[in-house]
Design an enzyme around this catalytic site. Structure first.
Site, short mmCIF file in Angstrom:
data_model
loop_
_atom_site.label_atom_id
_atom_site.label_comp_id
_atom_site.label_asym_id
_atom_site.label_seq_id
_atom_site.Cartn_x
_atom_site.Cartn_y
_atom_site.Cartn_z
N SER A 135 105.02 5.79 -4.65
CA SER A 135 105.43 5.63 -3.25
C SER A 135 106.68 6.47 -3.01
O SER A 135 107.33 6.91 -3.96
CB SER A 135 105.75 4.14 -3.04
N TYR A 161 109.04 -4.14 -4.76
CA TYR A 161 108.02 -3.09 -4.59
C TYR A 161 108.55 -1.75 -5.10
O TYR A 161 107.91 -1.08 -5.91
CB TYR A 161 107.64 -3.00 -3.11
#
Ligand code: NAP
Length: 247
Positions: A153, A166
């Protein structure tokens, strides 16, 4: 977007596992891999969604996929080992694994991260990736050219306020990718991580509910990089973080 024009059937005779295959990026990648000739193993937690992807692939006349219902939050290391053994029994080898399924957890200040959210995000986004990679490597070694592809990400190599578990799970995922890539550098397995970039999916809508969806990529837009990294055209790419939407 990533510039790659796949040749028709560039994934023919390949068997590729996709996690989180029932929705979002994983669904679109599964359909694309099948379109280019691969037999796709659809892993996910919601059987109805996997069946919908299965039906779509079969209706389009692509190779018949297989379905593996598995909730990565509760799955044990043994579940992954059993799955890998079944893959070897049924297909003889595995040519690719797109480790795509993840959860966002909650966007919250670091001081407020709840233990349960931390544990869930680490279980799905990190521990399950470790179990999967370790279980699948023997099957990937049976292929003449195989691709183990993690998903990272924009917050996987640069931390961002409020993206706690995350972001941290994606840093660790990139670390795992680099360790595996280095260990298997002289082998037929290549290992990389793909960063999809902002893409219109449920996860993105949860993170940015007020965003204008027409301003970001669709799952279709980012597929060239996903197909490239499974095709033999990327066989010399190892240990890289690849942007599906290069700047
Ligand atoms: P998504 O739309 O939320 O899809 C995630 C998929 O993972 C769904 O199919 C979901 O299953 C599955 N999944 C979640 N928890 C699971 C579990 N416990 N067991 C098995 N499957 C599970 O997300 P996405 O946007 O497509 O994200 C795909 C990957 O790209 C993720 O790794 C994400 O971190 C990464 N990413 C996305 C963006 C973006 O802008 N979209 C940006 C950067 C990185 P259900 O459908 O059954 O819930």
């Amino acid at each position: 977007m990533f510039d790659y024009q796949p040749s028709e059937q560039c994934l023919a005779n390949k068997t590729i596992l996709v996690t989180g295959a029932g929705d979002g990026i994983g669904k679109q990648a599964s359909i694309h891999y099948a379109k280019y000739g691969a037999t796709v193993i659809l892993l996910g937690r919601t059987v109805a969604k996997l069946e919908q992807v299965y039906d779509e692939i079969v209706a389009a006349g692509h190779p018949e996929p297989a379905i593996v219902p598995l909730d990565m939050k509760g799955a044990t290391q043994q579940n992954y080992q059993d799955m890998a053994n079944t893959i070897i029994d049924q297909f003889g080898k595995l040519d690719g694994a797109l480790l795509n399924a993840s959860i966002l957890g909650e966007l919250t200040p670091f001081a407020n991260i709840a233990k349960q959210i931390w544990d869930d995000v680490m279980q799905v986004n990190l521990n399950a990736q470790f179990y999967l990679a370790q279980a699948l490597i023997p099957a990937l070694q049976k292929s003449a050219s195989s691709s183990l592809l993690f998903t990272t990400s924009g917050v996987g190599n640069k931390g961002r306020a409020y993206w706690g578990p995350y972001s941290i799970s994606k840093f660790a995922t990139e670390g795992m990718m680099q360790v595996i890539a280095d260990e298997y550098d002289d082998s037929s397995i290549r290992c990389n991580a793909i960063n999809p970039g902002a893409t219109d999916t449920k996860m993105r809508q949860t993170a940015f509910p007020a965003e204008d969806k027409t301003k970001i990529a669709t799952v279709e837009d980012i597929m060239p990089a996903y197909v490239y990294l499974m095709s033999d055209d990327s066989k010399d790419v190892n240990g890289q973080r690849i942007d599906a939407q290069p700047k």
